[in-house]
Design a protein around this motif. Structure first.
Motif, mmCIF file in Angstrom:
data_model
loop_
_atom_site.group_PDB
_atom_site.id
_atom_site.type_symbol
_atom_site.label_atom_id
_atom_site.label_comp_id
_atom_site.label_asym_id
_atom_site.label_seq_id
_atom_site.Cartn_x
_atom_site.Cartn_y
_atom_site.Cartn_z
ATOM 1 N N THR A 1 8.042 -4.780 2.952
ATOM 2 C CA THR A 1 6.588 -4.677 2.806
ATOM 3 C C THR A 1 5.882 -6.025 2.734
ATOM 4 O OG1 THR A 1 6.629 -4.659 0.373
ATOM 5 C CG2 THR A 1 6.932 -2.537 1.502
ATOM 6 N N GLY A 2 6.593 -7.062 2.286
ATOM 7 C CA GLY A 2 5.949 -8.350 2.101
ATOM 8 C C GLY A 2 4.989 -8.376 0.921
ATOM 9 N N THR A 3 5.036 -7.339 0.101
ATOM 10 C CA THR A 3 4.159 -7.242 -1.069
ATOM 11 C C THR A 3 5.016 -7.102 -2.324
ATOM 12 O OG1 THR A 3 3.976 -4.812 -1.004
ATOM 13 C CG2 THR A 3 2.447 -6.078 0.375
ATOM 14 N N ASN A 4 4.487 -6.468 -3.345
ATOM 15 C CA ASN A 4 5.238 -6.247 -4.581
ATOM 16 C C ASN A 4 5.967 -4.907 -4.570
ATOM 17 O OD1 ASN A 4 2.660 -4.972 -4.655
ATOM 18 N ND2 ASN A 4 2.838 -4.688 -6.868
ATOM 19 N N ILE A 5 6.188 -4.349 -3.375
ATOM 20 C CA ILE A 5 6.727 -2.987 -3.256
ATOM 21 C C ILE A 5 8.006 -2.953 -2.423
ATOM 22 C CG2 ILE A 5 6.258 -0.647 -2.430
ATOM 23 C CD1 ILE A 5 3.276 -1.242 -2.758
#
Length: 341
Positions: A153-157
């Motif tokens: 995801t490239g996020t915090n997920i």
């Protein structure tokens, strides 16, 4: 007389100074102890708090949550640390998922686990800082509305997916019902991951020569009527991994079995309630995988945005012995009977 007054004033001042100094010392000691304890606990990572938002209660999601708790507890305690869980159920309501997640964010949990698509979406909207793991999610690109999907995801997920091979499920339907003509695709239109599965398997079945018709219910209130419509025009029904269907298996069974229409299900829980066969994952095992990922984040310091979404490791052909007997269906070798509850 004047000297005595002066002496008394000096003594009073000295006592006041002494008391003030003592009070200041006690206050400083208290604050210092509290800060030191907090910093020490944070530095050692002795205890973690994990918020779990489960979309609704049914066999598959319950198993995933339990597997997650068991595995993470086992791993953390093996390191001499502890973990506490705040598990909350949203009873199928997206707005409640949001309320639950906001509570987790306010209390400053160390990690949030979203069990079910709406739970994950609420976590995504609720925080960009606290690590988030999803489980029982069919397709993350669909759930998170992400284009150009790369597997991370490239996020915090990050998280795990419950998507069983849809081509394998189509082949199963063909194996069991080669002479069927019409396949009803029964699912909840409010669940984007259910629509994803239907959009994926439909062309596969059509290529096999089946005529496919979609029958979408909006919530549990119209499951019976939509299922009745599906039975009227279908030789066999396919139900994907669908949370609403999973909570309404008794309702579906009470329609399809008297009508003599078999159901191929996307997962074991739905199959045990109203289906004849499934190519299913083990949701407890999926939860364990998610627990391992949580450990890697909390203790190992891994970045969830760089962790690939993990699929279930095994898939099993399973059948519902009682419904197969009622409908006179003989299952070929290679299928495992679902244990009676």
């Amino acid at each position: 007389m004047q000297k005595r007054r002066l002496l008394a004033a000096l003594l009073a001042g000295a006592m006041a100074f002494s008391l003030t100094a003592c009070g200041s010392s006690n206050g400083d000691t208290s604050d210092s102890t509290t800060d030191s304890t907090t910093d020490s606990a944070t530095a050692s990572g002795a205890s973690y708090t994990v918020g779990v938002c489960q979309l609704m209660q049914h066999v598959a999601l319950d198993a995933a949550t339990q597997g997650f708790q068991d595995k993470l507890t086992e791993l953390v305690e093996a390191d001499g640390k502890t973990v506490e869980f705040d598990v909350q159920n949203a009873s199928g309501d997206s707005a409640t998922c949001t309320t639950i997640v906001n509570g987790f964010v306010s209390s400053g949990v160390d990690l949030i686990m979203g069990n079910g698509t709406a739970a994950l979406q609420a976590a995504q909207s609720g925080t960009a800082d606290i690590p988030i793991l999803g489980t029982s999610i069919t397709d993350y690109a669909t759930a998170l509305d992400m284009s150009d999907w790369t597997g991370t995801t490239g996020t915090n997920i990050s998280g795990t997916t419950d998507l069983a091979p849809l081509d394998g499920q189509a082949e199963m339907l063909k194996e069991l019902f080669p002479d069927a003509k019409n396949v009803g695709l029964l699912y909840c239109s409010a669940e984007p991951n259910s629509a994803y599965q239907i959009n994926t398997i439909k062309p596969m079945l059509e290529e096999m020569g089946y005529t496919c018709t979609e029958y979408a219910f909006t919530d549990s209130n119209d499951v019976a009527s939509i299922t009745t419509n599906a039975c009227a025009s279908s030789d066999v029904i396919y139900i994907p991994t669908d949370n609403t269907a999973a909570t309404c298996t008794e309702t579906i069974r009470n329609v399809v079995v008297p009508a003599g229409v078999p159901v191929i299900a996307g997962e074991q829980g739905i199959c045990s309630g109203c289906g004849v066969a499934t190519l299913s994952i083990d949701y407890y095992e999926l939860g364990e995988m998610t627990g391992q990922m949580a450990y890697d984040i909390l203790v190992g310091g891994q970045n969830p945005g760089e962790m690939e979404i993990q699929p279930a490791p095994t898939f099993t052909k399973m059948y519902n012995e009682s419904i197969c007997q009622e409908l006179g269906i003989t299952v070929p070798e290679g299928y495992e009977a679902i244990a009676a509850e």
